[in-house]
Design an enzyme around this catalytic site. Structure first.
Site, PDB file in Angstrom:
ATOM      1  N   LYS A 196       0.858  -1.192   0.000  1.00 52.35           N
ATOM      2  CA  LYS A 196       0.000   0.000   0.000  1.00 52.35           C
ATOM      3  C   LYS A 196       0.887   1.233   0.000  1.00 52.35           C
ATOM      4  CE  LYS A 196      -3.629   2.449   2.444  1.00 52.35           C
ATOM      5  NZ  LYS A 196      -4.739   2.361   3.386  1.00 52.35           N
ATOM      6  N   ARG A 206     -10.787   9.873   1.753  1.00 50.82           N
ATOM      7  CA  ARG A 206     -10.649  10.498   3.072  1.00 50.82           C
ATOM      8  C   ARG A 206     -11.739  11.541   3.278  1.00 50.82           C
ATOM      9  NH1 ARG A 206      -4.057  10.990   2.860  1.00 50.82           N
ATOM     10  NH2 ARG A 206      -3.660   8.734   2.903  1.00 50.82           N
ATOM     11  N   LYS A 218       1.083  10.183   5.681  1.00 49.17           N
ATOM     12  CA  LYS A 218       1.154   8.766   6.068  1.00 49.17           C
ATOM     13  C   LYS A 218       2.437   8.105   5.569  1.00 49.17           C
ATOM     14  CE  LYS A 218      -3.840   8.161   6.647  1.00 49.17           C
ATOM     15  NZ  LYS A 218      -4.972   7.217   6.538  1.00 49.17           N
ATOM     16  N   GLU A 234       7.879  -6.872   1.453  1.00 49.98           N
ATOM     17  CA  GLU A 234       6.772  -6.717   2.408  1.00 49.98           C
ATOM     18  C   GLU A 234       5.647  -7.719   2.120  1.00 49.98           C
ATOM     19  OE1 GLU A 234       5.970  -2.976   3.946  1.00 49.98           O
ATOM     20  OE2 GLU A 234       4.340  -3.819   5.137  1.00 49.98           O
ATOM     21  N   LYS A 249      -2.099  -1.520  -3.923  1.00 46.34           N
ATOM     22  CA  LYS A 249      -2.990  -0.357  -3.881  1.00 46.34           C
ATOM     23  C   LYS A 249      -2.172   0.910  -3.942  1.00 46.34           C
ATOM     24  CE  LYS A 249      -6.052   1.836  -0.628  1.00 46.34           C
ATOM     25  NZ  LYS A 249      -6.481   1.903   0.731  1.00 46.34           N
ATOM     26  N   SER A 275     -10.151   5.487  -4.789  1.00 44.08           N
ATOM     27  CA  SER A 275     -11.075   6.599  -5.005  1.00 44.08           C
ATOM     28  C   SER A 275     -10.575   7.598  -6.043  1.00 44.08           C
ATOM     29  CB  SER A 275     -11.357   7.293  -3.675  1.00 44.08           C
ATOM     30  OG  SER A 275     -10.154   7.752  -3.077  1.00 44.08           O
ATOM     31  N   TYR A 314     -14.859   0.942  -7.143  1.00 45.42           N
ATOM     32  CA  TYR A 314     -16.119   1.685  -6.972  1.00 45.42           C
ATOM     33  C   TYR A 314     -17.000   1.542  -8.202  1.00 45.42           C
ATOM     34  CZ  TYR A 314     -13.487   3.431  -3.054  1.00 45.42           C
ATOM     35  OH  TYR A 314     -12.757   3.474  -1.903  1.00 45.42           O
TER      36      TYR A 314
HETATM   37  C1  PBG Z   1      -7.780   3.304   5.567  1.00 43.09           C
HETATM   38  C2  PBG Z   1      -7.957   3.200   4.118  1.00 43.09           C
HETATM   39  C3  PBG Z   1      -7.726   4.163   3.127  1.00 43.09           C
HETATM   40  C4  PBG Z   1      -8.156   3.605   1.925  1.00 43.09           C
HETATM   41  C5  PBG Z   1      -8.598   2.316   2.203  1.00 43.09           C
HETATM   42  N1  PBG Z   1      -8.457   2.075   3.558  1.00 43.09           N
HETATM   43  C6  PBG Z   1      -7.234   5.566   3.233  1.00 43.09           C
HETATM   44  C7  PBG Z   1      -5.848   5.804   3.633  1.00 43.09           C
HETATM   45  O1  PBG Z   1      -5.042   4.910   3.805  1.00 43.09           O
HETATM   46  O2  PBG Z   1      -5.555   6.979   3.865  1.00 43.09           O
HETATM   47  C8  PBG Z   1      -8.169   4.305   0.595  1.00 43.09           C
HETATM   48  C9  PBG Z   1      -9.177   3.810  -0.385  1.00 43.09           C
HETATM   49  C10 PBG Z   1      -9.449   4.697  -1.537  1.00 43.09           C
HETATM   50  O3  PBG Z   1      -8.829   5.757  -1.743  1.00 43.09           O
HETATM   51  O4  PBG Z   1     -10.349   4.329  -2.316  1.00 43.09           O
HETATM   52  N2  PBG Z   1      -6.530   3.039   6.074  1.00 43.09           N
END
Ligand code: PBG
Length: 328
Positions: A196, A206, A218, A234, A249, A275, A314
């Site tokens: 991720k 968010r 983050k 990882e 992701k 998203s 989505y």
């Molecule tokens: C929570 C989480 C996030 C997403 C999925 N789980 C946001 C982030 O890590 O800040 C993002 C999903 C998306 O953008 O569609 N940890």
């Protein structure tokens, strides 16, 4: 002109293109992310994600009925936690009667055959909007992992089929697996967000959950987008720790990582078309710059071509409808 080989022969009709297609999208590949909020009769448009909604527990069942009818068999649940319930340690995430736990029960009760997956991370429950516990401005690993393990057990107790840790703390998959085994949840799966990346593409999500980090970013836990070797290391660690499914992701900008993993591992790989990828397609389509339906099918097929076995998107419902039209 004499040509011993004409590539266009295999492209000459839809029928032959179908016969020789190397990859095929299936509705059963899709996981539909679902956002749940408190209240009744809520079907709240998410302004940063046009065409996507937050649902209360009553209306969410109508939405799931629609998903189920078009053939979707997996959902990934996210909840929007009230500000008054947020703290630094994610106490609400462990509440047996919390919104997530009630959502799992309600949905599993109505649709026992649906694979219900849940997001495991502290950000929706954190006053700081971070995925872990904050101490002196840092996101601390080991104490967070304890909460994530307890949260996973709580989701399993409520009936979740899969927990999906999205936090990127070290050692969380092993801790979750151990906690699930200890409490007798031997059939609960772990879909680990293994690779991720710290990405700008999570912005719309968010705002959907009101979970943007209150300070900093983050980057001390999510991966640097400059790296792919690190993703291999990882992901292999997550598999060793007991992940049943691993995830890359975001999707499209990271398909090289999917491809490299596909050649190295035998564990199912999930891709999350996040998203920001959704909104890019939506924005271009709304302006008439791209054909939305074509962009959906092409982008999702690209994920499969790279090696994804399953795709969180989505566009799940829309893609399933498009596939129905193509195949029926
Ligand atoms: C929570 C989480 C996030 C997403 C999925 N789980 C946001 C982030 O890590 O800040 C993002 C999903 C998306 O953008 O569609 N940890």
């Amino acid at each position: 002109m004499y040509l011993p080989k004409r590539f266009r022969t295999l492209r000459s009709s839809a029928a032959i293109r179908g016969l020789v297609a190397e990859h095929t999208l299936l509705t059963t590949d899709f996981i539909a992310p679902v956002f749940v909020v408190e209240g009744t009769k809520v079907r709240e448009p998410i302004s940063a994600m046009p065409g996507y909604y937050r649902f209360s527990l009553d209306t969410v069942l109508q939405e799931i009925e629609e998903l189920y009818t078009v053939g979707i068999r997996a959902v990934l649940l996210f909840v929007k936690c009230a500000d008054s319930l947020k703290d630094n340690k994610g106490a609400e995430a462990l509440n047996k009667d919390g919104l997530m736990q009630r959502s799992i029960k309600t949905i599993k009760n109505a649709y026992p055959n649906l694979c219900v997956m849940t997001d495991v991370a502290l950000d929706p429950f954190s006053i700081y909007g971070h995925d872990g516990i904050v101490q002196n401005g840092e996101i601390i690993n080991d104490a967070t992992v304890e909460v994530l393990a307890a949260m996973s057990v709580s989701h399993a107790e409520a009936g979740a089929d899969f927990v999906a840790p999205s936090d990127m703390m070290d050692g969380r998959v092993a801790a979750i697996r151990k906690a699930l085994e200890q409490d007798g949840f031997t059939q609960t799966g772990i879909m680990s967000y293994s690779a991720k990346y710290a990405s700008c593409l999570y912005g719309p999500f968010r705002s959907a959950l009101d979970s943007a980090p209150g300070f900093g970013d983050k980057k001390t836990y999510q991966m640097n987008y400059a790296n792919s070797k690190e993703a291999m290391a990882e992901t292999l660690t997550d598999i060793d720790e007991g992940a049943d499914i691993v995830m890359v992701k975001p999707g499209l900008w990271y398909l090289d990582v999917v491809k490299e993993l596909r050649e190295k591992i035998h564990t199912p790989i999930s891709v999350y078309q996040v998203s920001g990828e959704y909104t890019m397609i939506k924005a271009a389509a709304t302006n008439g710059w791209l054909n939305e339906d074509e962009a959906i099918l092409e982008s999702l097929t690209a994920c499969k071509r790279a090696g994804a076995s399953l795709i969180a998107t989505y566009f799940a419902k829309k893609a399933a409808q498009l596939l129905k039209n193509i195949y029926e």
